[in-house]
Design an enzyme around this catalytic site. Structure first.
Site, PDB file in Angstrom:
ATOM      1  N   LYS A 105     -97.467  24.738  27.370  1.00  0.00           N
ATOM      2  CA  LYS A 105     -98.853  25.122  27.046  1.00  0.00           C
ATOM      3  C   LYS A 105     -99.360  26.031  28.159  1.00  0.00           C
ATOM      4  CE  LYS A 105     -98.405  21.899  23.907  1.00  0.00           C
ATOM      5  NZ  LYS A 105     -98.133  22.174  22.510  1.00  0.00           N
ATOM      6  N   ASP A 164     -94.527   8.120  21.346  1.00  0.00           N
ATOM      7  CA  ASP A 164     -95.954   8.483  21.416  1.00  0.00           C
ATOM      8  C   ASP A 164     -96.783   7.221  21.304  1.00  0.00           C
ATOM      9  OD1 ASP A 164     -98.577   9.707  20.927  1.00  0.00           O
ATOM     10  OD2 ASP A 164     -97.444  11.513  20.417  1.00  0.00           O
TER      11      ASP A 164
END
Ligand SMILES: C[S@@+](CC[C@H](N)C(=O)[O-])C[C@H]1O[C@@H](n2cnc3c(N)ncnc32)[C@H](O)[C@@H]1O
Length: 352
Positions: free
Chosen positions: A301, A236
């Site tokens: 999502k 990340d």
């Protein structure tokens, strides 16, 4: 194994997240057809039993995506303002059932939660009445049978009888303790995924294994892997926080999760990047098909309207890639309690 004959249900009640009733109904109807009545309100849907219905609970346990929990129902009873107990007992007299415990449930809505104190007070009265009838008995060697009373409202209850299963939760809501050392609440998503989607999680997540967490910051998912003894590559650009910042089992790499790949295959891939679901599906398919990971939990999502269609498109993309690679695999996809506009998927590649 003892065979228990339960009365045939008149329908099936599915508990879901409020706002996901259409998807839960589509799940139910895919199983039971559209014949007969149906009804829904925030947090639940009900479909009548049809000739197409299968009462085989084992096989459908894992095939629903948007249903948190389901209940074969014997009936639905309107209740008066006072003395809600008598109509329930009168209804059950038609069955003379035997059961070992009683769950009083309600939908996962604000109105439902307002019923929780009523449920606590009501419980001992139902138990006493059921015991007096000889229906509520101590559990012996056979399967545990449970009476469910699902209060759709103060004035209406669904009555269901079922054999208890290990993955059942009261109201379909897993009560998981938030680990105070975890840096984000989304740690509970992966925790729930491990205990509900992965069979034998203790065997499949072991110290010494290696995992990759794509979209890891601030570290809630990484925490779940570290906590089980795995070494983790946390990918990340954002910072890892709290106990996961500089943890000796964690290698934090500020890289693009769509490009970075490990030098050696890893045991686990987890991914919680906020991206178009089809891009995530393609990425997961690539990792599994090329043998970079054998097990994965990832989120899709779903901010769009046609959630069912999107889920099916993504899962089919993955199935096609794994079939082309000649791999055997299992896929489970579920709208978990801790998921919001998203679902969580688990895939395991291999024969066992
Ligand atoms: C929902 S958060 C993850 C939360 C994390 N699972 C936890 O439990 O703390 C999504 C993360 O994905 C990261 N992300 C989004 N796109 C990315 C990419 N292409 N490569 C790496 N990380 C990405 C974001 O920086 C963000 O930290």
């Amino acid at each position: 194994m003892t065979t228990v004959l339960l009365p045939p249900p008149s329908g099936f009640l599915a508990y879901c997240r409020p706002g996901f009733e259409a998807e839960a109904l589509a799940d139910l109807q895919a199983r039971h057809g559209k014949q007969g009545g149906q009804d829904s309100a925030a947090g639940w849907v009900w479909q009548a039993r049809s000739p197409k219905s299968s009462d085989d609970e084992g096989s459908w346990n894992n095939s629903f995506v948007f249903i948190r929990q389901h209940l074969p129902t014997l009936g639905r009873i309107a209740l008066p303002e006072r003395d809600r107990l008598t109509p329930i007992i009168d209804f059950l007299k038609g069955y003379s059932p035997v059961f070992h415990e009683i769950w009083i449930e309600y939908p996962d809505t604000n109105e439902g939660k307002a019923l929780s104190s009523f449920a606590k007070k009501f419980q001992p009265y139902v138990e006493k009445a059921a015991r007096a009838q000889g229906w509520l008995q101590a559990h012996g060697n056979g399967p545990l049978i449970r009476l469910h009373l699902f209060f759709a409202s103060q004035n209406e209850v669904f009555v269901g009888l079922r054999i208890a299963r290990p993955g059942d939760w009261l109201c379909g809501i897993p009560r998981l303790r938030f680990p105070s050392e975890a840096p984000s609440r989304s740690t509970l998503k992966l925790f729930e995924a491990f205990i509900t989607l992965v069979d034998e999680p203790e065997r499949r997540l072991k110290p010494g294994m290696t995992g990759v967490d794509l979209g890891a910051a601030p570290g809630g998912w990484t925490y779940q892997l570290v906590h089980r003894g795995l070494k983790v590559y946390a990918i990340d650009n954002g910072p890892m926080k709290g106990s996961m910042d500089g943890h000796p089992q964690v290698k934090h790499l500020r890289e693009d999760g769509f490009r970075w790949k490990p030098r050696q295959p890893v045991d686990w891939l987890v991914c919680d990047m906020v991206e178009q679901p089809v891009r995530i599906a393609a990425l997961i398919a690539q990792w599994l098909a090329s043998g970079l990971a054998r097990q994965t939990v990832f989120n899709l999502k779903l901010p769009m309207k046609k959630r069912h269609t999107e889920v099916e498109r993504c899962l089919q993309l993955i199935r096609d890639a794994l079939d082309d690679a000649g791999l055997r695999y299992r896929i489970r996809a579920r709208h978990l309690y801790h998921d919001r506009e998203e679902i969580t998927c688990y895939i395991r590649v291999g024969k066992d």
